[in-house]
Scaffold this active site. Structure first.
Site, PDB file in Angstrom:
ATOM      1  N   LYS A  23       2.077  14.454 -29.371  1.00 11.71           N
ATOM      2  CA  LYS A  23       1.819  13.873 -28.042  1.00 11.71           C
ATOM      3  C   LYS A  23       0.384  14.110 -27.598  1.00 11.71           C
ATOM      4  O   LYS A  23      -0.272  13.200 -27.096  1.00 11.71           O
ATOM      5  CB  LYS A  23       2.756  14.485 -26.993  1.00 11.71           C
ATOM      6  CG  LYS A  23       4.220  14.264 -27.213  1.00 11.71           C
ATOM      7  CD  LYS A  23       5.035  14.743 -26.019  1.00 11.71           C
ATOM      8  CE  LYS A  23       4.833  16.218 -25.704  1.00 11.71           C
ATOM      9  NZ  LYS A  23       5.242  17.122 -26.793  1.00 11.71           N
ATOM     10  N   ARG A  98       9.906  17.011 -17.641  1.00 18.03           N
ATOM     11  CA  ARG A  98      10.531  17.847 -18.662  1.00 18.03           C
ATOM     12  C   ARG A  98      11.982  18.150 -18.332  1.00 18.03           C
ATOM     13  O   ARG A  98      12.730  18.582 -19.202  1.00 18.03           O
ATOM     14  CB  ARG A  98       9.743  19.151 -18.796  1.00 18.03           C
ATOM     15  CG  ARG A  98      10.114  19.996 -19.972  1.00 18.03           C
ATOM     16  CD  ARG A  98       9.070  21.053 -20.247  1.00 18.03           C
ATOM     17  NE  ARG A  98       7.869  20.482 -20.821  1.00 18.03           N
ATOM     18  CZ  ARG A  98       6.778  21.181 -21.111  1.00 18.03           C
ATOM     19  NH1 ARG A  98       6.746  22.474 -20.868  1.00 18.03           N
ATOM     20  NH2 ARG A  98       5.720  20.588 -21.632  1.00 18.03           N
ATOM     21  N   ARG A 141       0.243  26.192 -38.436  1.00 19.43           N
ATOM     22  CA  ARG A 141      -0.987  26.087 -37.657  1.00 19.43           C
ATOM     23  C   ARG A 141      -1.736  27.421 -37.638  1.00 19.43           C
ATOM     24  O   ARG A 141      -1.163  28.478 -37.397  1.00 19.43           O
ATOM     25  CB  ARG A 141      -0.668  25.647 -36.230  1.00 19.43           C
ATOM     26  CG  ARG A 141      -1.869  25.275 -35.407  1.00 19.43           C
ATOM     27  CD  ARG A 141      -1.483  24.374 -34.246  1.00 19.43           C
ATOM     28  NE  ARG A 141      -0.460  24.951 -33.388  1.00 19.43           N
ATOM     29  CZ  ARG A 141       0.121  24.287 -32.388  1.00 19.43           C
ATOM     30  NH1 ARG A 141      -0.209  23.031 -32.161  1.00 19.43           N
ATOM     31  NH2 ARG A 141       1.034  24.869 -31.644  1.00 19.43           N
ATOM     32  N   ARG A 174      -1.018  31.972 -33.621  1.00 20.20           N
ATOM     33  CA  ARG A 174      -0.577  32.323 -32.274  1.00 20.20           C
ATOM     34  C   ARG A 174       0.867  32.827 -32.310  1.00 20.20           C
ATOM     35  O   ARG A 174       1.666  32.399 -33.146  1.00 20.20           O
ATOM     36  CB  ARG A 174      -0.651  31.108 -31.350  1.00 20.20           C
ATOM     37  CG  ARG A 174      -2.049  30.534 -31.197  1.00 20.20           C
ATOM     38  CD  ARG A 174      -2.090  29.458 -30.133  1.00 20.20           C
ATOM     39  NE  ARG A 174      -0.995  28.488 -30.288  1.00 20.20           N
ATOM     40  CZ  ARG A 174      -0.810  27.441 -29.490  1.00 20.20           C
ATOM     41  NH1 ARG A 174      -1.625  27.235 -28.478  1.00 20.20           N
ATOM     42  NH2 ARG A 174       0.190  26.608 -29.695  1.00 20.20           N
ATOM     43  N   ARG A 185      11.948  27.278 -28.967  1.00 22.16           N
ATOM     44  CA  ARG A 185      11.259  26.233 -28.207  1.00 22.16           C
ATOM     45  C   ARG A 185      11.841  24.854 -28.504  1.00 22.16           C
ATOM     46  O   ARG A 185      12.050  24.040 -27.595  1.00 22.16           O
ATOM     47  CB  ARG A 185       9.760  26.228 -28.542  1.00 22.16           C
ATOM     48  CG  ARG A 185       8.978  27.385 -27.937  1.00 22.16           C
ATOM     49  CD  ARG A 185       7.548  27.413 -28.482  1.00 22.16           C
ATOM     50  NE  ARG A 185       6.785  26.224 -28.116  1.00 22.16           N
ATOM     51  CZ  ARG A 185       5.668  25.854 -28.727  1.00 22.16           C
ATOM     52  NH1 ARG A 185       5.193  26.568 -29.741  1.00 22.16           N
ATOM     53  NH2 ARG A 185       5.015  24.783 -28.335  1.00 22.16           N
TER      54      ARG A 185
END
Length: 235
Positions: A23, A98, A141, A174, A185
């Site tokens: 997104k 959301r 990542r 992270r 999540r």
């Protein structure tokens, strides 16, 4: 086309999709092409907190007491942001709404909002990416703490394992990109967002794009939806 696009009335664009679905990348490309702002609730929260606005003070109080920031507070900050001049021709909502209360507020807000003197229904795009692909995008990542360059150990690895190509700094992962956190999540996203997807589908506003396609193909489909006369007219 791009010069014309940057002066055209675009209206509201709502981007849905799980963390890692792309997104943010597509929102930046839309903003660049059409000259309308990318609105992220995370950015709005941080900005209000940094400027110590009245809403920002409420955000800090919520965080300080360890409670979730209310939908009412989030919607208030979004309304304040959407009232700014750069949103007159349109805007991109990245990660908002959301929840169902946020969606209900936004639907009511858009019924009283005009763009260039016209009421334009939102173009709602849902980026569909499989669970395993999302896990690889997020758990893979890595970022350089010195220069900020982003890598992915699966799709775009550095030349030397876990070391930045630019300055040789060890890369970091992270905490919220670790698999246990990501699994939570993704499950939470699915629980919260499924009703939104169903709502926009019933309204006939939902467009779904395969987010696993090459990025340029995804972008081409996004631009086509935004520029399609039927999408603008709401038919």
């Amino acid at each position: 086309m791009e010069a014309t696009a940057k002066s055209a009335v675009i209206g509201p664009i709502i981007l849905l999709g799980a963390p890692g679905a792309g997104k943010g990348t597509q929102a930046r490309l839309i903003a660049q092409r059409y000259g309308i702002p990318q609105i992220s609730t995370g950015d709005i929260l941080r900005d209000n907190a940094a400027r110590n606005t009245e809403l920002g003070k409420q955000v800090k109080a919520s965080i300080g007491h360890g409670v979730l920031i209310s939908d009412q507070l989030v919607c208030g900050m979004v309304a304040d942001r959407l009232a700014q001049k750069d949103c007159e021709r349109g805007f991109i909502l990245d990660g908002f709404p959301r929840t169902v209360p946020q969606m209900e507020w936004l639907s009511q807000y858009l019924t009283s909002r005009s763009f260039g003197g016209h009421q334009i229904p939102p173009v709602v795009i849902n980026f569909k990416v499989g669970y395993n692909q999302l896990l690889q995008r997020l758990t893979g990542r890595r970022s350089c703490p010195a220069c900020g360059r982003i890598y992915n150990v699966y799709f775009q690895p550095p030349r030397v394992v876990e070391v930045c190509d630019v300055d040789g700094t060890p890369l970091i992962q992270r905490k919220d990109d670790q698999q246990e956190v990501i699994s939570k999540r993704l499950k939470e996203y699915e629980r919260q967002t499924l009703p939104l997807v169903d709502y926009y589908r019933v309204q006939g506003r939902l467009h779904e794009i395969d987010g696993e396609l090459p990025a340029d193909q995804v972008t081409a489909q996004v631009f086509e939806l935004i520029e399609r006369p039927a999408a603008q007219a709401g038919s």
